[in-house]
Design a protein around this motif. Sequence first.
Motif, PDB file in Angstrom:
ATOM      1  N   PHE A 252      -5.957   2.960   1.957  1.00 51.96           N
ATOM      2  CA  PHE A 252      -6.094   1.583   1.491  1.00 51.96           C
ATOM      3  C   PHE A 252      -5.204   0.729   2.367  1.00 51.96           C
ATOM      4  O   PHE A 252      -4.040   1.052   2.566  1.00 51.96           O
ATOM      5  N   SER A 253      -5.745  -0.363   2.911  1.00 55.80           N
ATOM      6  CA  SER A 253      -5.021  -1.189   3.858  1.00 55.80           C
ATOM      7  C   SER A 253      -4.688  -0.329   5.091  1.00 55.80           C
ATOM      8  O   SER A 253      -5.398   0.628   5.375  1.00 55.80           O
TER       9      SER A 253
ATOM     10  N   LYS B  72     -10.213  -2.836   6.774  1.00 53.27           N
ATOM     11  CA  LYS B  72      -8.875  -2.275   6.563  1.00 53.27           C
ATOM     12  C   LYS B  72      -7.745  -3.252   6.890  1.00 53.27           C
ATOM     13  O   LYS B  72      -6.640  -2.827   7.171  1.00 53.27           O
ATOM     14  N   GLY B  73      -8.029  -4.543   6.891  1.00 55.73           N
ATOM     15  CA  GLY B  73      -7.015  -5.498   7.335  1.00 55.73           C
ATOM     16  C   GLY B  73      -5.701  -5.379   6.567  1.00 55.73           C
ATOM     17  O   GLY B  73      -5.676  -5.493   5.340  1.00 55.73           O
ATOM     18  N   TRP B  74      -4.633  -5.190   7.295  1.00 53.75           N
ATOM     19  CA  TRP B  74      -3.321  -4.988   6.677  1.00 53.75           C
ATOM     20  C   TRP B  74      -2.912  -6.188   5.815  1.00 53.75           C
ATOM     21  O   TRP B  74      -2.577  -6.045   4.642  1.00 53.75           O
TER      22      TRP B  74
ATOM     23  N   ASN C 171       0.811  -1.228   0.000  1.00 53.22           N
ATOM     24  CA  ASN C 171       0.000   0.000   0.000  1.00 53.22           C
ATOM     25  C   ASN C 171       0.844   1.277   0.000  1.00 53.22           C
ATOM     26  O   ASN C 171       0.291   2.382   0.000  1.00 53.22           O
ATOM     27  N   TYR C 172       2.163   1.135  -0.051  1.00 58.26           N
ATOM     28  CA  TYR C 172       2.998   2.306  -0.339  1.00 58.26           C
ATOM     29  C   TYR C 172       2.646   2.859  -1.714  1.00 58.26           C
ATOM     30  O   TYR C 172       2.728   4.065  -1.951  1.00 58.26           O
ATOM     31  N   PHE C 173       2.239   1.980  -2.601  1.00 54.95           N
ATOM     32  CA  PHE C 173       1.817   2.355  -3.955  1.00 54.95           C
ATOM     33  C   PHE C 173       0.640   3.333  -3.925  1.00 54.95           C
ATOM     34  O   PHE C 173       0.495   4.171  -4.806  1.00 54.95           O
ATOM     35  N   GLN C 174      -0.190   3.225  -2.886  1.00 52.65           N
ATOM     36  CA  GLN C 174      -1.341   4.131  -2.751  1.00 52.65           C
ATOM     37  C   GLN C 174      -1.000   5.377  -1.940  1.00 52.65           C
ATOM     38  O   GLN C 174      -1.362   6.492  -2.307  1.00 52.65           O
ATOM     39  N   ILE C 175      -0.253   5.207  -0.852  1.00 52.20           N
ATOM     40  CA  ILE C 175      -0.024   6.323   0.063  1.00 52.20           C
ATOM     41  C   ILE C 175       0.971   7.317  -0.521  1.00 52.20           C
ATOM     42  O   ILE C 175       0.871   8.533  -0.283  1.00 52.20           O
ATOM     43  N   ALA C 176       1.939   6.849  -1.323  1.00 52.00           N
ATOM     44  CA  ALA C 176       2.976   7.749  -1.845  1.00 52.00           C
ATOM     45  C   ALA C 176       2.396   8.836  -2.747  1.00 52.00           C
ATOM     46  O   ALA C 176       2.610  10.027  -2.499  1.00 52.00           O
ATOM     47  N   PRO C 177       1.640   8.496  -3.797  1.00 51.86           N
ATOM     48  CA  PRO C 177       1.036   9.578  -4.588  1.00 51.86           C
ATOM     49  C   PRO C 177      -0.217  10.156  -3.944  1.00 51.86           C
ATOM     50  O   PRO C 177      -0.511  11.334  -4.082  1.00 51.86           O
TER      51      PRO C 177
END
Length: 385
Positions: free
Chosen positions: A362-363, A309-311, A170-176
């Motif tokens: 996300f997550s 929101k399960g990691w 979910n770095y893919f979501q949080i970064a941008p």
Amino acid sequence: MIKKNLSLLLIISLSLFFGAQKINVTSSIEKGNYGVIDWDNFGYYMYLPAVFIHNDVTLKDAQWAINAQKEYHLSSNFYQAHLVPTGNRVIQYTSGMAFVYSPAFFVAHIYAKIFNYKADGFSTPYQVAILIQSFLILFLGLFYLRRLSLQFFSEKLSIWLLLIICLGTNYFQIAPGNISSPHVYYFAFYAAILYYMVRWHESTKLGYAAAIGLLLALMILGRPNELLFIIVPLFWVGGKFNTLKEKLAYFLSNKKHLLATVLPLVIFGVVQPLYWKFVTAEAIHDSYRNEGFRLLDPYLFNYLFSYKKGWLLYTPIMIFSLLGFVSFIRNRPNQGTVLLIFSVLNIWILSSWDCWWYADSFSQRSIVQSYPVFFLSLGFFIKEI
């Protein structure tokens, strides 16, 4: 030469990709909102205009903040500060991120005055400056993660690990999506601290010790639960030190290294109690209303596996990172054990908050900053396979 620098080319490409994605997902630019100091980030940032523009750290007259929220569409309501019995308003969030944002703020403030922009702390120069600084921090996070990886793994494995963390979590979501958030900034801090920690144990350079102390202090001031991460540099051994006893003896005979690490923690450690005392008349103040921690009964299953929101449900590749601690400990017993203990306690604490789903994400966004730790265990897992 090119093959040896493929991982460097990769992080440059990933940084540009995330930067382009940030511009793409920022849909409110026409309203003056660049998506960098809105919602929670507005609260982290609010210290700066309050102190340096409005001379109103107590927020007795918070109309300027409310007006800025409405003018730039920064959030739907003023939940980032609360009234206290003294008649002041206390900012819900601690002040660490304000220190981190401050270079961009001061540059933008000078620019706004020179070029006749509205010098209110929120106009275009301020938001663009925060956006540019956040992009640089994102790049530095990947830069230090790459350098950390090459201390443990080959160039080829480092490339795969960088791809997995950046595109498979979910770095893919949080970064941008929230490039100026503490999660992106502290991801970079975690990577830098781990890298400097490894290098200090090998060379004992004073600059490395100072960098560790400063970054730790800023992290803890921004999110007090990051205090837990202190156990990692404290109990890590390697390089010149085979035991904690040897490491302690070195610190006792080289007090400048101890001072370089501890002094930033002490200086920044008094900032928040002084602010709370000035605003609320209490040196320790719980600024979160109607939200607490259940440390003895955390929401652990929900945090890890819930459909909400399960990691591990939404970021399943991190299961292999958790399994990787077995290989990590087998190869490097002290270092793997220290990071495993930190990871278990960190997950426990993060899952203890009443708002265990951590709002919009996300997550689980609350654990993203510690991915450099899981990066290492995932590396040992893949290497062993």
